[in-house]
Design a protein around this motif. Structure first.
Motif, PDB file in Angstrom:
ATOM      1  N   ALA A  62      47.970 -14.206  11.129  1.00 47.99           N
ATOM      2  CA  ALA A  62      46.843 -13.338  11.454  1.00 47.99           C
ATOM      3  C   ALA A  62      47.270 -12.307  12.489  1.00 47.99           C
ATOM      4  O   ALA A  62      46.831 -11.155  12.444  1.00 47.99           O
ATOM      5  CB  ALA A  62      45.684 -14.177  11.971  1.00 47.99           C
ATOM      6  N   GLU A  63      48.139 -12.703  13.394  1.00 49.54           N
ATOM      7  CA  GLU A  63      48.589 -11.796  14.453  1.00 49.54           C
ATOM      8  C   GLU A  63      49.217 -10.532  13.878  1.00 49.54           C
ATOM      9  O   GLU A  63      48.914  -9.419  14.318  1.00 49.54           O
ATOM     10  CB  GLU A  63      49.588 -12.507  15.368  1.00 49.54           C
ATOM     11  CG  GLU A  63      50.060 -11.658  16.520  1.00 49.54           C
ATOM     12  CD  GLU A  63      51.011 -12.386  17.446  1.00 49.54           C
ATOM     13  OE1 GLU A  63      51.376 -11.774  18.462  1.00 49.54           O
ATOM     14  OE2 GLU A  63      51.387 -13.539  17.166  1.00 49.54           O
TER      15      GLU A  63
ATOM     16  N   ALA B 261      39.490 -14.673  16.510  1.00 50.56           N
ATOM     17  CA  ALA B 261      40.525 -15.579  15.990  1.00 50.56           C
ATOM     18  C   ALA B 261      40.772 -16.712  16.983  1.00 50.56           C
ATOM     19  O   ALA B 261      40.893 -17.876  16.581  1.00 50.56           O
ATOM     20  CB  ALA B 261      41.813 -14.811  15.704  1.00 50.56           C
ATOM     21  N   ALA B 262      40.809 -16.405  18.263  1.00 47.95           N
ATOM     22  CA  ALA B 262      41.028 -17.439  19.287  1.00 47.95           C
ATOM     23  C   ALA B 262      39.873 -18.442  19.304  1.00 47.95           C
ATOM     24  O   ALA B 262      40.091 -19.648  19.445  1.00 47.95           O
ATOM     25  CB  ALA B 262      41.205 -16.793  20.659  1.00 47.95           C
TER      26      ALA B 262
ATOM     27  N   PRO C  17      45.767 -22.999  13.464  1.00 45.22           N
ATOM     28  CA  PRO C  17      46.123 -21.594  13.688  1.00 45.22           C
ATOM     29  C   PRO C  17      45.408 -20.668  12.716  1.00 45.22           C
ATOM     30  O   PRO C  17      45.066 -21.063  11.598  1.00 45.22           O
ATOM     31  CB  PRO C  17      47.632 -21.576  13.447  1.00 45.22           C
ATOM     32  CG  PRO C  17      47.881 -22.713  12.511  1.00 45.22           C
ATOM     33  CD  PRO C  17      46.874 -23.770  12.877  1.00 45.22           C
ATOM     34  N   ALA C  18      45.195 -19.443  13.154  1.00 42.92           N
ATOM     35  CA  ALA C  18      44.604 -18.425  12.298  1.00 42.92           C
ATOM     36  C   ALA C  18      45.685 -17.891  11.362  1.00 42.92           C
ATOM     37  O   ALA C  18      46.749 -17.490  11.813  1.00 42.92           O
ATOM     38  CB  ALA C  18      44.031 -17.293  13.138  1.00 42.92           C
ATOM     39  N   ILE C  19      45.388 -17.938  10.064  1.00 41.23           N
ATOM     40  CA  ILE C  19      46.322 -17.420   9.063  1.00 41.23           C
ATOM     41  C   ILE C  19      45.575 -16.474   8.141  1.00 41.23           C
ATOM     42  O   ILE C  19      44.346 -16.407   8.153  1.00 41.23           O
ATOM     43  CB  ILE C  19      46.981 -18.549   8.238  1.00 41.23           C
ATOM     44  CG1 ILE C  19      45.937 -19.328   7.427  1.00 41.23           C
ATOM     45  CG2 ILE C  19      47.792 -19.480   9.132  1.00 41.23           C
ATOM     46  CD1 ILE C  19      46.524 -20.256   6.383  1.00 41.23           C
TER      47      ILE C  19
ATOM     48  N   ALA D 150      42.869  -9.800   3.373  1.00 41.05           N
ATOM     49  CA  ALA D 150      42.055  -9.256   4.459  1.00 41.05           C
ATOM     50  C   ALA D 150      41.182 -10.262   5.198  1.00 41.05           C
ATOM     51  O   ALA D 150      40.378  -9.868   6.026  1.00 41.05           O
ATOM     52  CB  ALA D 150      41.192  -8.125   3.924  1.00 41.05           C
ATOM     53  N   ILE D 151      41.315 -11.552   4.906  1.00 43.21           N
ATOM     54  CA  ILE D 151      40.502 -12.551   5.600  1.00 43.21           C
ATOM     55  C   ILE D 151      41.396 -13.365   6.524  1.00 43.21           C
ATOM     56  O   ILE D 151      42.444 -13.855   6.117  1.00 43.21           O
ATOM     57  CB  ILE D 151      39.779 -13.485   4.601  1.00 43.21           C
ATOM     58  CG1 ILE D 151      38.771 -12.684   3.772  1.00 43.21           C
ATOM     59  CG2 ILE D 151      39.090 -14.639   5.338  1.00 43.21           C
ATOM     60  CD1 ILE D 151      38.084 -13.488   2.685  1.00 43.21           C
ATOM     61  N   ILE D 152      40.954 -13.493   7.769  1.00 40.61           N
ATOM     62  CA  ILE D 152      41.641 -14.332   8.742  1.00 40.61           C
ATOM     63  C   ILE D 152      40.835 -15.627   8.806  1.00 40.61           C
ATOM     64  O   ILE D 152      39.617 -15.593   9.005  1.00 40.61           O
ATOM     65  CB  ILE D 152      41.673 -13.668  10.133  1.00 40.61           C
ATOM     66  CG1 ILE D 152      42.510 -12.384  10.101  1.00 40.61           C
ATOM     67  CG2 ILE D 152      42.241 -14.618  11.175  1.00 40.61           C
ATOM     68  CD1 ILE D 152      41.707 -11.158   9.957  1.00 40.61           C
ATOM     69  N   GLY D 153      41.498 -16.753   8.610  1.00 43.25           N
ATOM     70  CA  GLY D 153      40.773 -18.017   8.594  1.00 43.25           C
ATOM     71  C   GLY D 153      41.518 -19.129   9.284  1.00 43.25           C
ATOM     72  O   GLY D 153      42.730 -19.068   9.465  1.00 43.25           O
TER      73      GLY D 153
END
Length: 139
Positions: free
Chosen positions: A13-14, A33-34, A43-45, A50-53
């Protein structure tokens, strides 16, 4: 056979969030995300393009269609940030009343910027969503 477009990817995600040109939006997205990482312990992946999950669950419909999806997620968009949360309980309704400025559609909560909402309430909604999803889709 139908193939899902929104799947977990190895992309962080970063790396995706660092490409957001608008500094304010980028900071807000890193903060969301945090919150999701803290709520899930995962962790955010990237899910799709386009989706951070964070976290995941497996679903199977009566039709036989099945797949995996993130427990909680969001997508930074030009007009707003779409948060994908499970809401719809009395507790969630009480929290939404305290959230601040937002719009809703089914399981999407739309905010323009974090400055428009109460961050403690948003985090409570995220953690509540994680609990509800884990209850609905136990491992």
């Amino acid at each position: 056979m139908y193939e899902l477009k929104t799947k977990a990817t190895p992309k962080t995600a970063e790396s995706y969030l660092n490409m957001i040109e608008d500094e304010s939006l980028r900071k807000d997205c890193f903060a969301i995300a945090a919150m999701m990482e803290k709520a899930t312990g995962e962790p955010a992946i990237m899910w799709g393009t386009a989706i951070i999950g964070c976290g995941n669950y497996h679903y199977k419909y009566a039709s036989g269609h099945e797949g995996d999806m993130c427990l909680v997620g969001f997508a930074p968009r030009k007009a707003n940030i779409a948060l994908y949360l499970k809401l719809g309980s009395f507790e969630s309704d009480q929290l939404l009343a305290q959230l601040g400025k937002f719009k809703m559609a089914k399981s999407c909560l739309y905010i323009k910027k974090l400055a428009d909402v109460n961050l403690d309430v948003l985090y409570s909604l995220i953690t509540r969503s994680v609990v509800l999803m884990k209850e609905q889709y136990p491992r």
